[in-house]
Design an enzyme around this catalytic site. Structure first.
Site: not given
Length: 404
Positions: A54, A304
């Site tokens: 992110k 991720s």
């Protein structure tokens, strides 16, 4: 719209944010390659700054703000990873940040976000409820919203991860999906150079909004339920991410919490890697053969994020050990007299069992007067040892049963 035209922009963004982020490693896994039957590479984005991808999109967006916008400050909505990415990027660039997190956000992610310098507000049970609060604050305080996925600058920032995969020339890239920002950016970066690469998204079965939308060919909302993959619980993707996914993503599959938990446990045990539920979803889909990989094919699984609450990880590992019969609970019913417990424990020791817990139960309806039921929980090195234990106890006339 031809989204592949954004490739050059992604390259420029990579140059702009490279001093703020890591280029995370890509690790070939012989273990998972053997399990799956292909050549499996793990993109270790769990080792990214703030513990997830992110931060790429956060820097990409915030670096585009005008001086006037920077003075106003930024706001974001997130269950944790986007929160940390925006908080870290904003603080690094000298900008104030406010983060609205759902009340179910893991305490570890809440504390980390505060630690990065953000003003954190807990509101709502899910992200769509938190977003309503953020919209109120945007109107009230004139803050700049850094959306987790409905923003082309954020999406292209996430796409910088895709650039780091190109040299490997994969056949498949498997990506966890929440709102779709990561898979949208990766798809642009990959498909601009090779349309033959299969991009497969993975959603939690507790929150299948993009899977349902893609299957129906139109954008729909699906209320999420609880999942350990809290980072991908999204009620609805945006029109922007849905459009990109419709055009560039080949398929979306679903995994459940048991499958995700097993992938997390295997990553920790076999790869010595801590990955959160959302981050392990891509590998879970491969381990359960929901994506068919041939022997000579090369697949990259995007891990991720790695921001998981340690207490949850401990419970997942304990359940994994129990499910794989490395921790076993045996029920025995014996006369309630001195020496019987010691006899049982001696047989456990004979198979090199390591005792974890012993519980007595004298009052249940299946226990006759003068007897006691004993639950013995212990670690073992092999399932064959259990058969030996049960045989030894049977020879002693002791009723015993393994509890699943």
């Amino acid at each position: 719209m031809n989204y592949l035209e954004y490739f050059d922009t992604i390259v420029k963004i990579k140059e702009r944010i490279s001093s703020y982020i890591h280029e995370t490693p890509i690790d070939y896994s012989s273990t998972f390659s053997r399990f799956i039957g292909g050549n499996v590479y793990l993109k270790m984005e769990n080792l990214q700054k703030t513990g997830s991808f992110k931060v790429r999109g956060a820097f990409s967006k915030i670096l585009t703000l005008t001086d006037e916008e920077k003075k106003r400050g930024v706001i974001a909505v997130s269950a944790g990873n986007h929160a940390q990415g925006v908080a870290y990027a904003a603080t690094t660039l000298g900008i104030k940040s406010t983060i609205v997190m759902p009340e179910i956000a893991p305490i570890s992610k809440y504390l980390a976000t505060k630690g990065y310098g953000a003003n954190v507000i807990l509101y709502g049970s899910y992200l769509h409820e938190s977003m309503k609060k953020a919209e109120e604050l945007v109107a009230e305080k004139n803050l700049v919203l850094v959306h987790p996925y409905d923003d082309i600058n954020v999406i292209l920032g996430q796409g910088t991860l895709g650039l780091e995969l190109l040299n490997l020339n994969p056949d498949y890239v498997v990506v966890p999906i929440g709102g779709g920002g990561l898979i949208s950016g990766i798809s642009i970066a990959i498909k601009a150079k090779n349309r033959n690469v299969k991009i497969i998204g993975v959603q939690s079965s507790a929150s299948p909004s993009l899977k349902v939308s893609k299957d129906l060919g139109r954008l729909v909302e699906v209320d999420p339920s609880y999942s350990i993959a809290d980072g991908i619980l999204v009620k609805s993707p945006s029109k922007l991410t849905f459009d990109i996914i419709e055009n560039l993503v080949d398929d979306i599959v679903l995994v459940d919490d048991d499958e995700i938990a097993e992938a997390m446990a295997l990553l920790l045990e076999r790869n010595k890697t801590i990955v959160e539920g959302a981050g392990a979803a891509s590998l879970a889909a491969l381990l359960t053969s929901k994506i068919k990989i041939r022997n000579n094919q090369k697949v990259i699984s995007i891990l991720s994020g790695g921001n998981i609450d340690i207490s949850l990880l401990a419970r997942i590992m304990e359940k994994y050990l129990y499910k794989s019969k490395r921790i076993v609970k045996v029920k025995v019913i014996v006369p309630d007299k001195p020496g019987y417990l010691n006899k049982v424990l001696n047989y456990v020791a004979k198979i090199r069992g390591n005792i974890i817990d012993v519980i007595h139960d004298r009052i249940s309806s299946d226990v006759k007067p003068g007897y006691t039921k004993i639950y013995v929980m212990f670690e073992i090195s092999s399932s064959e040892a259990i058969s030996m234990l049960l045989l030894d106890l049977a020879k002693e006339g002791i009723e015993a049963k393994v509890i699943d």
